[in-house]
Motif scaffolding. Structure first.
Motif, PDB file in Angstrom:
ATOM      1  N   GLU A  19       0.826  -1.207   0.000  1.00  0.00           N
ATOM      2  CA  GLU A  19       0.000   0.000   0.000  1.00  0.00           C
ATOM      3  C   GLU A  19       0.860   1.256   0.000  1.00  0.00           C
ATOM      4  OE1 GLU A  19      -2.563  -0.645   3.369  1.00  0.00           O
ATOM      5  OE2 GLU A  19      -3.988  -1.819   2.167  1.00  0.00           O
ATOM      6  N   ALA A  20       2.022   1.207   0.655  1.00  0.00           N
ATOM      7  CA  ALA A  20       2.933   2.353   0.655  1.00  0.00           C
ATOM      8  C   ALA A  20       3.482   2.603  -0.754  1.00  0.00           C
ATOM      9  CB  ALA A  20       4.076   2.129   1.649  1.00  0.00           C
ATOM     10  N   ILE A  21       3.770   1.541  -1.487  1.00  0.00           N
ATOM     11  CA  ILE A  21       4.220   1.697  -2.877  1.00  0.00           C
ATOM     12  C   ILE A  21       3.104   2.339  -3.699  1.00  0.00           C
ATOM     13  CG2 ILE A  21       4.865   0.473  -4.997  1.00  0.00           C
ATOM     14  CD1 ILE A  21       6.153  -1.676  -3.148  1.00  0.00           C
ATOM     15  N   ALA A  22       1.893   1.831  -3.538  1.00  0.00           N
ATOM     16  CA  ALA A  22       0.742   2.370  -4.275  1.00  0.00           C
ATOM     17  C   ALA A  22       0.552   3.850  -3.975  1.00  0.00           C
ATOM     18  CB  ALA A  22      -0.520   1.585  -3.929  1.00  0.00           C
ATOM     19  N   THR A  51      13.262   4.135   0.191  1.00  0.00           N
ATOM     20  CA  THR A  51      13.083   5.556  -0.106  1.00  0.00           C
ATOM     21  C   THR A  51      11.610   5.915  -0.232  1.00  0.00           C
ATOM     22  OG1 THR A  51      15.224   5.630  -1.220  1.00  0.00           O
ATOM     23  CG2 THR A  51      13.664   7.386  -1.742  1.00  0.00           C
ATOM     24  N   MET A  52      10.843   5.068  -0.880  1.00  0.00           N
ATOM     25  CA  MET A  52       9.410   5.348  -1.055  1.00  0.00           C
ATOM     26  C   MET A  52       8.704   5.518   0.292  1.00  0.00           C
ATOM     27  SD  MET A  52       8.186   2.755  -4.016  1.00  0.00           S
ATOM     28  CE  MET A  52       8.785   2.838  -5.683  1.00  0.00           C
ATOM     29  N   ILE A  53       8.972   4.601   1.205  1.00  0.00           N
ATOM     30  CA  ILE A  53       8.281   4.672   2.502  1.00  0.00           C
ATOM     31  C   ILE A  53       8.762   5.881   3.294  1.00  0.00           C
ATOM     32  CG2 ILE A  53       7.840   3.479   4.681  1.00  0.00           C
ATOM     33  CD1 ILE A  53       7.960   0.840   3.092  1.00  0.00           C
ATOM     34  N   ILE A  54      10.048   6.169   3.253  1.00  0.00           N
ATOM     35  CA  ILE A  54      10.568   7.346   3.952  1.00  0.00           C
ATOM     36  C   ILE A  54       9.951   8.616   3.379  1.00  0.00           C
ATOM     37  CG2 ILE A  54      12.649   8.738   4.322  1.00  0.00           C
ATOM     38  CD1 ILE A  54      14.164   6.000   4.500  1.00  0.00           C
ATOM     39  N   GLN A  70       2.730   7.151  11.958  1.00  0.00           N
ATOM     40  CA  GLN A  70       2.962   6.006  12.852  1.00  0.00           C
ATOM     41  C   GLN A  70       2.768   4.687  12.119  1.00  0.00           C
ATOM     42  OE1 GLN A  70       0.276   6.900  16.099  1.00  0.00           O
ATOM     43  NE2 GLN A  70       1.972   7.671  17.349  1.00  0.00           N
ATOM     44  N   ASP A  71       1.724   4.599  11.307  1.00  0.00           N
ATOM     45  CA  ASP A  71       1.490   3.380  10.527  1.00  0.00           C
ATOM     46  C   ASP A  71       2.643   3.124   9.571  1.00  0.00           C
ATOM     47  OD1 ASP A  71      -0.949   3.034  11.790  1.00  0.00           O
ATOM     48  OD2 ASP A  71      -2.105   3.943  10.146  1.00  0.00           O
ATOM     49  N   LEU A  72       3.085   4.172   8.888  1.00  0.00           N
ATOM     50  CA  LEU A  72       4.200   4.024   7.956  1.00  0.00           C
ATOM     51  C   LEU A  72       5.496   3.661   8.680  1.00  0.00           C
ATOM     52  CD1 LEU A  72       3.446   7.004   5.571  1.00  0.00           C
ATOM     53  CD2 LEU A  72       3.470   4.581   4.922  1.00  0.00           C
ATOM     54  N   SER A  73       5.662   4.175   9.878  1.00  0.00           N
ATOM     55  CA  SER A  73       6.844   3.846  10.667  1.00  0.00           C
ATOM     56  C   SER A  73       6.877   2.349  10.993  1.00  0.00           C
ATOM     57  CB  SER A  73       6.862   4.669  11.956  1.00  0.00           C
ATOM     58  OG  SER A  73       7.964   4.297  12.758  1.00  0.00           O
ATOM     59  N   LYS A  74       5.746   1.803  11.363  1.00  0.00           N
ATOM     60  CA  LYS A  74       5.665   0.357  11.633  1.00  0.00           C
ATOM     61  C   LYS A  74       5.942  -0.436  10.351  1.00  0.00           C
ATOM     62  CE  LYS A  74       2.419   0.980  15.384  1.00  0.00           C
ATOM     63  NZ  LYS A  74       1.021   0.907  15.793  1.00  0.00           N
ATOM     64  N   THR A  75       5.386   0.046   9.255  1.00  0.00           N
ATOM     65  CA  THR A  75       5.622  -0.601   7.963  1.00  0.00           C
ATOM     66  C   THR A  75       7.100  -0.562   7.623  1.00  0.00           C
ATOM     67  OG1 THR A  75       3.410  -0.062   7.156  1.00  0.00           O
ATOM     68  CG2 THR A  75       5.103  -0.438   5.484  1.00  0.00           C
ATOM     69  N   GLN A  77       9.654  -0.287   9.700  1.00  0.00           N
ATOM     70  CA  GLN A  77      10.395  -1.173  10.606  1.00  0.00           C
ATOM     71  C   GLN A  77      10.324  -2.620  10.112  1.00  0.00           C
ATOM     72  OE1 GLN A  77       8.906  -0.486  14.562  1.00  0.00           O
ATOM     73  NE2 GLN A  77       9.445   1.678  14.502  1.00  0.00           N
ATOM     74  N   HIS A  78       9.150  -3.017   9.636  1.00  0.00           N
ATOM     75  CA  HIS A  78       9.010  -4.374   9.098  1.00  0.00           C
ATOM     76  C   HIS A  78       9.871  -4.539   7.846  1.00  0.00           C
ATOM     77  CE1 HIS A  78       7.080  -7.631   6.775  1.00  0.00           C
ATOM     78  NE2 HIS A  78       7.012  -8.193   7.974  1.00  0.00           N
ATOM     79  N   LEU A  79       9.858  -3.558   6.968  1.00  0.00           N
ATOM     80  CA  LEU A  79      10.686  -3.622   5.764  1.00  0.00           C
ATOM     81  C   LEU A  79      12.162  -3.730   6.127  1.00  0.00           C
ATOM     82  CD1 LEU A  79      10.784  -3.492   2.636  1.00  0.00           C
ATOM     83  CD2 LEU A  79      11.134  -1.023   2.882  1.00  0.00           C
ATOM     84  N   GLN A  80      12.599  -2.980   7.120  1.00  0.00           N
ATOM     85  CA  GLN A  80      14.001  -3.032   7.536  1.00  0.00           C
ATOM     86  C   GLN A  80      14.385  -4.430   8.027  1.00  0.00           C
ATOM     87  OE1 GLN A  80      13.760   0.309  10.315  1.00  0.00           O
ATOM     88  NE2 GLN A  80      15.438   1.261   9.163  1.00  0.00           N
ATOM     89  N   ARG A  81      13.460  -5.087   8.725  1.00  0.00           N
ATOM     90  CA  ARG A  81      13.749  -6.435   9.226  1.00  0.00           C
ATOM     91  C   ARG A  81      13.762  -7.477   8.106  1.00  0.00           C
ATOM     92  NH1 ARG A  81      10.095  -4.783  13.049  1.00  0.00           N
ATOM     93  NH2 ARG A  81       8.432  -6.071  12.145  1.00  0.00           N
ATOM     94  N   THR A  82      12.823  -7.359   7.185  1.00  0.00           N
ATOM     95  CA  THR A  82      12.657  -8.406   6.171  1.00  0.00           C
ATOM     96  C   THR A  82      13.472  -8.156   4.893  1.00  0.00           C
ATOM     97  OG1 THR A  82      10.657  -7.326   5.315  1.00  0.00           O
ATOM     98  CG2 THR A  82      10.368  -9.039   7.005  1.00  0.00           C
ATOM     99  N   HIS A  83      13.719  -6.903   4.570  1.00  0.00           N
ATOM    100  CA  HIS A  83      14.465  -6.543   3.368  1.00  0.00           C
ATOM    101  C   HIS A  83      15.371  -5.352   3.686  1.00  0.00           C
ATOM    102  CE1 HIS A  83      12.072  -9.241   0.912  1.00  0.00           C
ATOM    103  NE2 HIS A  83      10.993  -8.754   1.510  1.00  0.00           N
TER     104      HIS A  83
END
Length: 91
Positions: A19-22, A51-54, A70-75, A77-83
């Motif tokens: 959804e952040a990419i969209a 970069t997109m999420i930031i 806040q929602d994007l921050s959680k998203t 954090q997940h991206l940082q862990r997984t990719h």
């Protein structure tokens, strides 16, 4: 026929990341899901996802959408862990 959930389930990113990419690219979620798979194929693409999420967070801050930040921050954090950002980018 595939549902949107089927498309998202196929991806290596979660729904929030897609959804952040969209949001960033102003495209439908299904198209963002397809784009996510292309971006994950290269170190440069992974960096672009970060970069997109930031950039989404910065925009949400600018317009005062603090809950969305806040929602994007959680998203993110997940991206940082997984990719995580590849260490050898540009080498």
């Amino acid at each position: 026929m595939l549902s949107l959930q089927d498309v998202i389930d196929y991806c290596d990113l979660d729904r929030g990341e897609i959804e952040a990419i969209a949001e960033h690219e102003h495209i439908p979620v299904a198209v963002a899901a397809e784009l996510s798979e292309v971006l994950l194929c290269s170190p440069e693409g992974v960096c672009r996802l970060h970069t997109m999420i930031i950039e989404n967070m910065a925009h949400a801050l600018e317009v005062g959408e603090y809950e969305h930040v806040q929602d994007l921050s959680k998203t993110y954090q997940h991206l940082q862990r997984t990719h995580p950002i590849p260490e050898n980018i540009g080498s």
